[in-house]
Design a protein around this motif. Structure first.
Motif, mmCIF file in Angstrom:
data_model
loop_
_atom_site.group_PDB
_atom_site.id
_atom_site.type_symbol
_atom_site.label_atom_id
_atom_site.label_comp_id
_atom_site.label_asym_id
_atom_site.label_seq_id
_atom_site.Cartn_x
_atom_site.Cartn_y
_atom_site.Cartn_z
ATOM 1 N N THR A 36 0.859 -1.180 0.000
ATOM 2 C CA THR A 36 0.000 0.000 0.000
ATOM 3 C C THR A 36 0.895 1.228 0.000
ATOM 4 O O THR A 36 1.828 1.322 0.810
ATOM 5 C CB THR A 36 -0.910 0.032 1.238
ATOM 6 N N GLY A 37 0.635 2.140 -0.922
ATOM 7 C CA GLY A 37 1.468 3.332 -1.025
ATOM 8 C C GLY A 37 0.902 4.303 -2.030
ATOM 9 O O GLY A 37 -0.304 4.332 -2.285
ATOM 10 N N ASP A 38 1.780 5.077 -2.649
ATOM 11 C CA ASP A 38 1.354 6.162 -3.522
ATOM 12 C C ASP A 38 0.640 5.672 -4.782
ATOM 13 O O ASP A 38 -0.197 6.385 -5.338
ATOM 14 C CB ASP A 38 2.567 7.007 -3.913
ATOM 15 N N LEU A 39 0.962 4.486 -5.270
ATOM 16 C CA LEU A 39 0.302 3.946 -6.451
ATOM 17 C C LEU A 39 -0.827 2.988 -6.109
ATOM 18 O O LEU A 39 -1.551 2.530 -7.001
ATOM 19 C CB LEU A 39 1.305 3.239 -7.370
ATOM 20 N N PHE A 199 10.121 1.933 6.998
ATOM 21 C CA PHE A 199 10.714 3.229 7.303
ATOM 22 C C PHE A 199 11.323 3.828 6.036
ATOM 23 O O PHE A 199 12.482 4.239 6.002
ATOM 24 C CB PHE A 199 11.743 3.087 8.424
ATOM 25 N N THR A 200 10.512 3.848 5.006
ATOM 26 C CA THR A 200 10.839 4.491 3.742
ATOM 27 C C THR A 200 9.532 4.760 3.004
ATOM 28 O O THR A 200 8.543 4.049 3.210
ATOM 29 C CB THR A 200 11.766 3.636 2.862
ATOM 30 N N PRO A 250 4.174 9.575 4.974
ATOM 31 C CA PRO A 250 5.616 9.412 5.174
ATOM 32 C C PRO A 250 6.156 8.002 4.966
ATOM 33 O O PRO A 250 7.366 7.824 4.836
ATOM 34 C CB PRO A 250 5.826 9.863 6.620
ATOM 35 N N ARG A 251 5.289 6.981 4.952
ATOM 36 C CA ARG A 251 5.772 5.602 4.860
ATOM 37 C C ARG A 251 4.868 4.766 3.968
ATOM 38 O O ARG A 251 3.651 4.924 3.980
ATOM 39 C CB ARG A 251 5.865 4.947 6.238
ATOM 40 N N ASP A 252 5.493 3.870 3.214
ATOM 41 C CA ASP A 252 4.748 2.828 2.507
ATOM 42 C C ASP A 252 4.624 1.613 3.414
ATOM 43 O O ASP A 252 5.343 1.474 4.417
ATOM 44 C CB ASP A 252 5.477 2.426 1.223
ATOM 45 N N THR A 253 3.742 0.718 3.055
ATOM 46 C CA THR A 253 3.631 -0.558 3.760
ATOM 47 C C THR A 253 3.617 -1.695 2.748
ATOM 48 O O THR A 253 3.255 -1.508 1.589
ATOM 49 C CB THR A 253 2.345 -0.640 4.604
#
Length: 272
Positions: A36-39, A199-200, A250-253
């Motif tokens: 799960t993230g920006d895309l 943590f990225t 601030p973080r992806d998972t």
């Protein structure tokens, strides 16, 4: 009557729980992975690849265990397949391998084991720390590009060709839950689902803004421009202000959902 022998039998009977509770376990896992993230901002359970793993575990008793695991999988997403118009207009895509090593503390809700009174089925939870590697790539025009070297969010004034723009290793915190079942005295099978808070924010090479163009340098062209803004959505070459590219979280998972088969190496009950 051989009283010392009876005493030894009684001692072993009383100690059975402690003996069995201190054992080692090793297993292999197969399942799925996703991110799960920006895309992929809302598809929390959307799988994007296969997952595999192996572990060794120390069971301290019927409730607590400490596990050392190596797990790998693939994560991916494509804006053009999104249901959101803004993402389709952005037109980004990525895929990345994920390989992690983790140390996890596991807790069984029921006293799990083979001794008298112990349960053969239990739900469990776990958490710990992991260290993982990733390397996002994108595909355009039938070619695959390693995104980290192109500085897709680095301003012209700071971009140096070929430099890695972010680290491709990071720590993460795994949190998960599952159910395990004892098949026999040595074999267990379990199913679990676990999220990793990384943590990225660069699992997908997307985090903040499109680059600001420096008219005196202008490295934002060719492949770099195509990878950063394949649809021209930002009109970055005509502006000197920041335009949002990522979701600013601030973080992806990432996650793994696994079926695990494990073998328990049990100590001998008694010395006779």
């Amino acid at each position: 009557m051989n009283y010392p022998y009876l005493v030894l039998i009684l001692f072993c009977t009383l100690m059975t729980g402690k003996v069995y509770s201190q054992n080692w376990e090793a297993g292999i896992s197969v399942g799925g992975s996703g991110y799960t993230g920006d895309l992929n901002p809302t598809g929390y359970l959307k799988h994007s690849g296969m997952g595999f793993g192996a572990h060794v575990k120390r069971n301290f008793d019927g409730y607590w265990a400490l596990k050392l695991a190596v797990t790998g999988g693939k994560i991916a997403a494509d804006d053009l397949k999104s249901k959101y118009e803004d993402q389709k207009n952005r037109g980004l895509n990525f895929s990345s391998p994920i390989t992690e090593g983790s140390l996890q503390l596991e807790f069984n809700f029921f006293d799990f084991g083979i001794d008298w009174g112990q349960k053969r089925v239990t739900p469990f939870i776990y958490s710990g720390i992991s260290y993982f590697g990733f390397n996002p790539k994108a595909t355009y025009g039938g070619k695959t590009y390693e995104l980290k070297i192109y500085g897709t969010e680095v301003d012209d004034s700071q971009f140096v060709a070929g430099n890695n723009t972010y680290k491709t290793t990071a720590f993460a915190v795994p949190v998960g839950a599952g159910v395990k079942f004892r098949l026999n005295n040595h074999l267990n099978v379990s199913a679990d689902f676990g999220f990793r808070t990384a943590f990225t924010d660069y699992l997908d090479d997307v985090s903040m803004d499109y680059p600001v163009i420096d008219p005196n340098k202008n490295t934002f062209n060719g492949t770099r421009a195509a990878l950063s803004d394949p649809t021209g959505y930002s009109n970055s070459k005509q502006t000197d202000v920041k335009i949002q590219r990522g979701d600013y979280r601030p973080r992806d998972t990432y996650f793994f959902s696994m079926i695990t088969l494990s073998y328990v190496f049990r100590n001998k009950d008694c010395p006779f």
